[in-house]
Write a protein that holds these residues in place. Structure first.
Motif, PDB file in Angstrom:
ATOM      1  N   LEU A  33       4.890  -3.391  -6.854  1.00 19.20           N
ATOM      2  CA  LEU A  33       3.615  -3.437  -6.134  1.00 19.20           C
ATOM      3  C   LEU A  33       3.093  -2.038  -5.816  1.00 19.20           C
ATOM      4  N   ILE A  34       4.000  -1.124  -5.569  1.00 17.92           N
ATOM      5  CA  ILE A  34       3.610   0.247  -5.250  1.00 17.92           C
ATOM      6  C   ILE A  34       3.410   1.059  -6.531  1.00 17.92           C
ATOM      7  N   GLY A  35       4.358   0.952  -7.442  1.00 20.37           N
ATOM      8  CA  GLY A  35       4.369   1.820  -8.616  1.00 20.37           C
ATOM      9  C   GLY A  35       3.317   1.510  -9.663  1.00 20.37           C
ATOM     10  N   VAL A  36       3.099   0.241  -9.951  1.00 18.18           N
ATOM     11  CA  VAL A  36       2.149  -0.114 -11.013  1.00 18.18           C
ATOM     12  C   VAL A  36       0.730   0.340 -10.672  1.00 18.18           C
ATOM     13  N   ALA A  38      -0.202   2.541  -8.444  1.00 20.78           N
ATOM     14  CA  ALA A  38      -0.209   4.001  -8.272  1.00 20.78           C
ATOM     15  C   ALA A  38      -0.288   4.679  -9.633  1.00 20.78           C
ATOM     16  N   TRP A  39       0.493   4.186 -10.586  1.00 17.21           N
ATOM     17  CA  TRP A  39       0.464   4.759 -11.934  1.00 17.21           C
ATOM     18  C   TRP A  39      -0.882   4.490 -12.608  1.00 17.21           C
ATOM     19  N   VAL A  40      -1.295   3.231 -12.623  1.00 14.51           N
ATOM     20  CA  VAL A  40      -2.490   2.845 -13.377  1.00 14.51           C
ATOM     21  C   VAL A  40      -3.749   3.466 -12.792  1.00 14.51           C
ATOM     22  N   PHE A  41      -3.927   3.375 -11.471  1.00 11.70           N
ATOM     23  CA  PHE A  41      -5.181   3.828 -10.872  1.00 11.70           C
ATOM     24  C   PHE A  41      -5.213   5.312 -10.526  1.00 11.70           C
ATOM     25  N   PHE A  42      -4.095   5.856 -10.068  1.00  8.72           N
ATOM     26  CA  PHE A  42      -4.132   7.206  -9.526  1.00  8.72           C
ATOM     27  C   PHE A  42      -3.578   8.268 -10.472  1.00  8.72           C
ATOM     28  N   VAL A 158      -6.559  -2.518  -2.786  1.00  8.92           N
ATOM     29  CA  VAL A 158      -5.360  -1.907  -3.376  1.00  8.92           C
ATOM     30  C   VAL A 158      -4.659  -1.059  -2.321  1.00  8.92           C
ATOM     31  N   VAL A 159      -5.422  -0.305  -1.550  1.00  9.61           N
ATOM     32  CA  VAL A 159      -4.828   0.511  -0.487  1.00  9.61           C
ATOM     33  C   VAL A 159      -4.179  -0.388   0.572  1.00  9.61           C
ATOM     34  N   ALA A 160      -4.821  -1.482   0.940  1.00  7.18           N
ATOM     35  CA  ALA A 160      -4.222  -2.423   1.907  1.00  7.18           C
ATOM     36  C   ALA A 160      -2.917  -2.995   1.354  1.00  7.18           C
ATOM     37  N   MET A 161      -2.907  -3.333   0.059  1.00 10.76           N
ATOM     38  CA  MET A 161      -1.686  -3.842  -0.576  1.00 10.76           C
ATOM     39  C   MET A 161      -0.589  -2.784  -0.537  1.00 10.76           C
ATOM     40  N   LEU A 162      -0.951  -1.532  -0.831  1.00 11.43           N
ATOM     41  CA  LEU A 162       0.027  -0.443  -0.813  1.00 11.43           C
ATOM     42  C   LEU A 162       0.582  -0.222   0.591  1.00 11.43           C
ATOM     43  N   VAL A 163      -0.268  -0.261   1.592  1.00  8.56           N
ATOM     44  CA  VAL A 163       0.190  -0.098   2.981  1.00  8.56           C
ATOM     45  C   VAL A 163       1.165  -1.223   3.343  1.00  8.56           C
ATOM     46  N   GLY A 164       0.826  -2.459   2.979  1.00 11.18           N
ATOM     47  CA  GLY A 164       1.723  -3.584   3.249  1.00 11.18           C
ATOM     48  C   GLY A 164       3.057  -3.433   2.538  1.00 11.18           C
ATOM     49  N   ALA A 165       3.015  -3.062   1.255  1.00 11.51           N
ATOM     50  CA  ALA A 165       4.251  -2.933   0.475  1.00 11.51           C
ATOM     51  C   ALA A 165       5.108  -1.776   0.959  1.00 11.51           C
ATOM     52  N   ILE A 166       4.496  -0.645   1.263  1.00 17.26           N
ATOM     53  CA  ILE A 166       5.260   0.519   1.732  1.00 17.26           C
ATOM     54  C   ILE A 166       5.888   0.240   3.098  1.00 17.26           C
ATOM     55  N   SER A 167       5.123  -0.366   4.011  1.00 20.74           N
ATOM     56  CA  SER A 167       5.717  -0.690   5.318  1.00 20.74           C
ATOM     57  C   SER A 167       6.806  -1.754   5.171  1.00 20.74           C
TER      58      SER A 167
END
Length: 174
Positions: A33-36, A38-42, A158-167
């Motif tokens: 959830l974090i890596g895909v 992050a890689w694809v978009f950023f 996507v940022v909300a998903m990343l915040v949820g996954a990282i926390s």
């Protein structure tokens, strides 16, 4: 009595072992959830945009985005929620709720925002300016207001998903 103690110890070991496996699966799902994205978009997108140019970049990126939001991210978010439910007895509530934030963000993007954004992007391909920079394209998605708004909405979720996954990973690991 010694057999009961040994049997109790074996059950505890088996439960700990299965919890470790479930936690490992949970962490791997959240790593996706974090890596895909992050890689694809950023990482990948700005480089491919520069190397390929806007016209050649958009078609594969749109297909990749569709695939990512149709299958990859929803599957990983569902796995994370199920792992949180299974481990609910020994998990903090924040682990479950943070996995729900990721799942909710993914589903909103997958069902509502990304399909609309891809349709608007297809319309914008025919009329847009190819001289846009990668940064301008990342923010605007094209110069049309509906494309820009949808592109920015995808990024917000996507940022909300990343915040949820990282926390979630933070609380699972600690």
């Amino acid at each position: 009595l010694p057999f009961q103690i040994a049997e109790s110890h074996n059950m505890t070991s088996a439960m700990t072992s299965s919890n470790s496996i479930i936690r490992t699966v949970d962490i791997l799902a959240n790593a996706m959830l974090i890596g895909v994205p992050a890689w694809v978009f950023f990482l990948q997108s700005p480089l491919l945009f520069q190397f390929m140019g806007r016209d050649k970049f958009l078609s594969p990126m749109m297909r990749l985005t569709s695939l990512m939001f149709r299958w990859t991210l929803p599957a990983c978010a569902v796995v994370s929620v199920f792992c949180s439910i299974i481990l609910m007895n020994d998990a903090a509530g924040i682990e479950f709720y943070s996995s729900l934030v990721s799942l909710g963000s993914v589903l909103i993007n997958a069902v509502v925002v990304v399909p609309k954004a891809l349709q608007a992007g297809k319309r914008a391909i025919r009329t847009a300016d190819n001289s846009q920079s990668a940064t301008a394209f990342a923010v605007d998605g094209g110069h049309q207001s509906d494309t820009r708004t949808l592109h920015q909405t995808v990024v917000v979720f996507v940022v909300a998903m990343l915040v949820g996954a990282i926390s979630h990973v933070h609380y699972v690991v600690n």
